[in-house]
Design a protein around this motif. Structure first.
Motif, PDB file in Angstrom:
ATOM      1  N   VAL A 548       0.843  -1.204   0.000  1.00  0.00           N
ATOM      2  CA  VAL A 548       0.000   0.000   0.000  1.00  0.00           C
ATOM      3  C   VAL A 548       0.873   1.248   0.000  1.00  0.00           C
ATOM      4  O   VAL A 548       0.605   2.211  -0.733  1.00  0.00           O
ATOM      5  CB  VAL A 548      -0.949  -0.013   1.214  1.00  0.00           C
ATOM      6  N   VAL A 561      -6.531   6.731  -4.073  1.00  0.00           N
ATOM      7  CA  VAL A 561      -7.618   5.768  -4.254  1.00  0.00           C
ATOM      8  C   VAL A 561      -8.745   6.386  -5.064  1.00  0.00           C
ATOM      9  O   VAL A 561      -9.339   5.746  -5.949  1.00  0.00           O
ATOM     10  CB  VAL A 561      -8.120   5.265  -2.888  1.00  0.00           C
ATOM     11  N   ALA A 571     -14.631   4.185  -3.050  1.00  0.00           N
ATOM     12  CA  ALA A 571     -13.382   4.853  -2.681  1.00  0.00           C
ATOM     13  C   ALA A 571     -13.273   5.026  -1.178  1.00  0.00           C
ATOM     14  O   ALA A 571     -12.200   4.827  -0.594  1.00  0.00           O
ATOM     15  CB  ALA A 571     -13.297   6.216  -3.381  1.00  0.00           C
ATOM     16  N   LEU A 574     -12.504   1.532   0.386  1.00  0.00           N
ATOM     17  CA  LEU A 574     -11.137   1.093   0.117  1.00  0.00           C
ATOM     18  C   LEU A 574     -10.134   1.922   0.908  1.00  0.00           C
ATOM     19  O   LEU A 574      -9.195   1.376   1.500  1.00  0.00           O
ATOM     20  CB  LEU A 574     -10.833   1.202  -1.376  1.00  0.00           C
ATOM     21  N   ALA A 575     -10.329   3.245   0.920  1.00  0.00           N
ATOM     22  CA  ALA A 575      -9.391   4.108   1.641  1.00  0.00           C
ATOM     23  C   ALA A 575      -9.383   3.773   3.127  1.00  0.00           C
ATOM     24  O   ALA A 575      -8.328   3.751   3.766  1.00  0.00           O
ATOM     25  CB  ALA A 575      -9.753   5.574   1.419  1.00  0.00           C
ATOM     26  N   LEU A 578      -7.539   0.339   3.588  1.00  0.00           N
ATOM     27  CA  LEU A 578      -6.103   0.433   3.336  1.00  0.00           C
ATOM     28  C   LEU A 578      -5.402   1.294   4.375  1.00  0.00           C
ATOM     29  O   LEU A 578      -4.251   1.033   4.730  1.00  0.00           O
ATOM     30  CB  LEU A 578      -5.856   1.005   1.940  1.00  0.00           C
ATOM     31  N   ALA A 594     -11.684  -6.146   0.398  1.00  0.00           N
ATOM     32  CA  ALA A 594     -11.226  -4.795   0.053  1.00  0.00           C
ATOM     33  C   ALA A 594      -9.792  -4.822  -0.443  1.00  0.00           C
ATOM     34  O   ALA A 594      -9.453  -4.140  -1.431  1.00  0.00           O
ATOM     35  CB  ALA A 594     -11.353  -3.873   1.268  1.00  0.00           C
ATOM     36  N   TRP A 595      -8.923  -5.611   0.182  1.00  0.00           N
ATOM     37  CA  TRP A 595      -7.530  -5.692  -0.257  1.00  0.00           C
ATOM     38  C   TRP A 595      -7.456  -6.271  -1.675  1.00  0.00           C
ATOM     39  O   TRP A 595      -6.671  -5.811  -2.500  1.00  0.00           O
ATOM     40  CB  TRP A 595      -6.712  -6.545   0.704  1.00  0.00           C
ATOM     41  N   ARG A 597      -9.847  -6.176  -3.964  1.00  0.00           N
ATOM     42  CA  ARG A 597     -10.407  -5.199  -4.901  1.00  0.00           C
ATOM     43  C   ARG A 597      -9.387  -4.098  -5.224  1.00  0.00           C
ATOM     44  O   ARG A 597      -9.286  -3.647  -6.376  1.00  0.00           O
ATOM     45  CB  ARG A 597     -11.669  -4.572  -4.294  1.00  0.00           C
ATOM     46  N   PHE A 598      -8.596  -3.717  -4.239  1.00  0.00           N
ATOM     47  CA  PHE A 598      -7.558  -2.698  -4.433  1.00  0.00           C
ATOM     48  C   PHE A 598      -6.552  -3.146  -5.495  1.00  0.00           C
ATOM     49  O   PHE A 598      -6.241  -2.403  -6.437  1.00  0.00           O
ATOM     50  CB  PHE A 598      -6.871  -2.435  -3.094  1.00  0.00           C
ATOM     51  N   GLU A 601      -8.151  -3.298  -9.022  1.00  0.00           N
ATOM     52  CA  GLU A 601      -8.361  -1.999  -9.656  1.00  0.00           C
ATOM     53  C   GLU A 601      -7.058  -1.463 -10.251  1.00  0.00           C
ATOM     54  O   GLU A 601      -7.050  -0.877 -11.331  1.00  0.00           O
ATOM     55  CB  GLU A 601      -8.931  -1.011  -8.635  1.00  0.00           C
TER      56      GLU A 601
END
Length: 850
Positions: A548, A561, A571, A574-575, A578, A594-595, A597-598, A601
């Motif tokens: 990250v 993000v 957003a 995710l933010a 992270l 979420a990790w 998906r990050f 993306e």
């Protein structure tokens, strides 16, 4: 008023729950109840409530929590037998009626049940032990454990419960209830697969139900788990049980009284042998017996260790010198020293007054013991700055270490005197270390110049997160073209097919895993790196945190993000997830979706390479995430490359096994020519004698890290080996790597390897058994395991004795392991080895062990 700990914390008054305060108040009450009717020092309470980073206001917060608890207990404190929370130097005392605490009731019933079990009253034992187990409503202090609290007392109580369950099964099996306990045993073994007593009880229950094949399957499954994951064979009791099942031994039948009832029911009578006892219950017998004399076996080894000495001058913190005040501060100092030393893998070797001794490198060597020792010293200094003035010395070198089977290890030698002198010369509030420590502790910032009186002053530590533990030297790329071609092909396929792929690069320490991946990622437009470290990771997510941070700094993370996925709920989620990764907090939840998906993306916008380094040190959450990512990642161009040592497969035997989107690359040592080419580059074609070149290539053994260290050593014109072509010493970093590998072996197997090192280059079971005075069959099994772990390699069979012969994979392994033996022990073993070789081989049968 009643108190419940066996589950979530509950306080009941006339069966009505009493409301409690926040987490700290509940934690304080839980910890005091675990030590009910005993004085708990304030420092111990503070350490329990704040395992690290104790805030300056911690004492005030604890006082407020205690005051709140008194408000809960005081209205009920007038009745006889009610709970009382008293201030009692050096801390607090919670007086509780034992009958009002479920933990005390559980302990009392357990002891009663074990007494019945040892006297042969199985029905009574089963009834009482079942009653004890019925008190449990869930894991001990389950609500507090969910907040991240992990006190040693909780583990001890959990183990007590497991032992009680085993005793209960023992009693119920003796009562003939084998059908009833199978389901419960199978469920418990799912979460405790290494409990041999549980597995033995399940085997016995299945056998008595006529399921002999299933019983033997349990044994094979248990043995496979122990051997593959821990390198251990099952204990003697479990092995004997397997043989008894194969032989249909009468000892496996029901106990006499139970069998007699079954026989009388059909009009028969017959004598029946006594029941098989899998393991004796751990409770004292009803009648006093003479205690067994425990044999304390002590192993003595020469080891490279780092010694820490801490002198704490209590000063104003001890008040006017009242013994109780002094003791309270002393206990707090001892608690801090113990916590920081243990956190970084050391052991506290005791204290004399306010001088504490700690050892790093015993009983198990780490490659970075000097780093750990200095880090622990700086942490102790910082945490005690408000309590005491400290002087700390750190010294690294050879020591004679004694490792008892029980009790703390000890070390002797001039190293301790050197450390004491460094401590005495250190200014107040400073950490002073020797030259060897400074050279070995690569993540420490030191003072510019050495101290006039000797040694170097440690200033601070560089965070190991985000960088490899040892700096990457400019090592030439040699003999890895084939592996690089494979990685480049996989990257091209990921780009073309837009489908993720996962690569694991396996190899021993220093073999060039990182150098290989760096060659690939140097040409990638988007590559993120994460590194797992052996220590210094505050919350265990170090590799993911690095990834990250490689994407964006903590300050710009939200904006980065948003530019990746746009503005909106996605957003924000995710933010937030992270941000939890990059902040060092032990309470960060694992948000796999979420990790994932990050990373998806980022890969959607451009092909992404994620490099996860030293994954054998990552915690289980990180490993679970990587495996979960491989199963659920979308169709995006994502290449994940993980480097790891073979230890990873000991933790995860099925790591990416059989998955179509996964590849494993094993790096072997360089060839003789490759090693010479690498050494030529590192030494810049320096003129060396042919004997020295041969010795260098032999010592390096195809390992680029070893090549770098030996080149650095030989490049120093002051080295005696350069002047007179003498024997090459082992550089400390190389010795650290090899010793750490040796210490990963089970104790008995390592002892066999030490005997083999005395025998010579080529070893056989018979010679090793004679050298160590061991059972030849057991030695043969140990040598097979050493071959599996790649310490030895099979060289064929001896034409005379028929024994399998082995050679050392690396001659340095032989030298390092032999040097661990004290001189007198090594000389004695050498005499035995020589006597065995000189003995006439008249009866070859007795000489065959493998």
């Amino acid at each position: 008023m009643r108190f419940h700990l066996l589950g979530s914390l509950e306080v009941l008054d006339d069966d009505m729950p009493v409301p409690l305060g926040g987490v700290k108040q509940r934690a304080a009450l839980g910890f005091l109840l675990l030590h009910a009717n005993r004085v708990v020092a304030t420092s111990k309470l503070l350490q329990a409530l704040w395992s690290r980073d104790v805030p300056p206001t911690a004492r005030k917060m604890l006082q407020n929590a205690v005051s709140g608890l008194r408000g809960v207990l005081t209205p009920h404190g007038s009745a006889e037998g009610s709970a009382l929370l008293l201030t009692h130097a050096p801390g607090y005392l919670l007086r509780v009626d034992q009958n009002s605490l479920d933990l005390s009731q559980f302990q009392q019933l357990t002891e009663q049940g074990r007494g019945d079990l040892s006297s042969g009253n199985w029905p009574a034992a089963a009834k009482v032990l079942r009653k004890a187990l019925s008190l449990w409503r869930g894991p001990v202090l389950a609500d507090l454990a969910e907040t991240g609290i992990n006190w040693p007392e909780l583990t001890a109580i959990k183990d007590w419960r497991l032992a009680t369950q085993e005793d209960c099964f023992e009693a119920e099996l003796a009562c003939g209830r084998h059908y009833e306990v199978i389901g419960e045993l199978e469920s418990l073994i799912e979460v405790e697969p290494y409990r041999e007593r549980l597995n033995g009880q399940l085997m016995l229950a299945l056998y008595r139900c006529g399921r002999q094949v299933d019983a033997l399957s349990v044994y094979r499954r248990t043995r496979a788990a122990l051997v593959e994951e821990l390198g251990l064979e099952p204990g003697r009791e479990l092995q004997e049980l397997e043989r008894a099942i194969l032989d249909h031994a009468p000892a496996l039948d029901l106990p006499p009284s139970v069998q007699r009832r079954h026989l009388l029911a059909v009009g028969q009578s017959s004598p029946v042998p006594a029941p098989l006892v899998i393991t004796p219950p751990p409770a004292p017998v009803a009648e006093p017996v003479a205690p067994a004399v425990a044999v304390d076996v002590t192993t003595v080894e020469r080891k490279l260790v780092s010694v820490v000495m801490v002198s704490a001058q209590l000063g104003l913190a001890a008040g006017d010198g009242d013994p109780e005040d002094v003791d309270a501060v002393h206990q707090e100092v001892a608690s801090v020293v113990s916590a920081e030393v243990s956190r970084l893998g050391g052991v506290v070797g005791g204290n004399v007054g306010s001088v504490f001794l700690a050892l790093f490198g015993v009983p198990r060597t780490s490659e970075d013991d000097a780093d750990r020792a200095v880090r622990a010293s700086l942490a102790i200094r910082d945490r005690l700055s408000a309590v005491a003035d400290v002087q700390i010395g750190v010294a690294t070198g050879d020591s004679l270490v004694r490792l008892p089977s029980s009790g703390a290890p000890t070390a002797t030698g001039v190293l301790l005197d050197q450390c004491r002198q460094l401590m005495a010369l250190s200014p107040l509030g400073a950490v002073r270390a020797c030259n060897a420590t400074r050279d070995a502790a690569g993540s420490v910032t030191w003072s510019t110049d050495p101290a006039p009186t000797g040694g170097w002053q440690a200033v601070s530590c560089v965070s190991p997160r985000g960088a490899t533990r040892r700096s990457q030297a400019a090592v030439p790329f040699v003999e890895r073209e084939r592996e690089l071609f494979v990685l480049q092909g996989l990257l091209d396929e990921v780009r073309t097919r837009r489908r993720p792929h996962f690569v694991t690069v396996l190899g021993e320490a220093g073999v060039g895993k990182t150098r290989l991946v760096n060659e690939l990622t140097s040409s990638c437009s988007m590559a993120l790196r994460g590194t797992a470290t052996a220590f210094g990771d505050d919350h265990g997510y170090g590799p993911l945190c690095d990834v990250v941070r490689g994407f964006a700094s903590p300050e710009t993370l939200r904006a980065a993000v948003s530019s990746l996925v746009g503005v909106g709920e996605l957003a924000d989620n995710l933010a937030a997830s992270l941000a939890g990764l990059v902040e060092p907090s032990p309470s960060v939840p694992a948000d796999f979706s979420a990790w994932r998906r990050f990373l998806e993306e980022i890969a959607e916008s451009e092909p992404l390479v994620v490099f996860l380094e030293d994954l054998h040190w990552a915690n289980d959450v990180v490993l679970d995430f990587v495996e979960e990512l491989s199963e659920h990642a979308g169709s995006v161009p994502l290449l994940v490359i993980a480097t790891a040592r073979p230890e990873l497969l000991q933790r995860r035997p099925s790591w990416f096994g059989g998955k179509r989107n996964a590849t494993t690359i094993s790096l072997e040592p360089l060839s003789h020519n490759g090693t010479r080419s690498l050494m030529n580059s590192l030494l810049e074609a320096r003129e060396l004698s042919s004997e020295l070149w041969q010795a260098l290539v032999s010592c390096v053994g195809g390992n680029p890290l070893f090549a770098t260290e030996y080149a650095r050593m030989v490049a120093d014109p002051r080295m005696p080996c350069v002047q007179n072509d003498g024997a090459l010493p082992v550089p400390p970093p190389v010795r650290g790597v090899l010793t750490a590998q040796l210490d990963s072996l089970p104790f008995e197997v390592k002892a066999v390897l030490q005997d083999a090192a005395v025998v010579g280059d080529l070893v056989s079971p018979g010679a090793v058994a004679a050298t160590g005075q061991r059972d030849p069959l057991e030695v043969a099994k140990a040598l097979e395991l050493l071959e599996q772990r790649d310490f030895l390699r099979r060289q064929g069979r001896n034409s005379e004795t028929g024994e399998i012969e082995y050679g050392f994979r690396h001659l340095l392994v032989r030298d390092v392991v032999a040097e661990q033996l004290p001189r007198a022990v090594r000389a004695l073993k050498q005499e035995r080895a020589i006597a065995w070789f000189e003995e006439p081989t008249l009866d070859l049968t007795d000489r065959r062990a493998g």
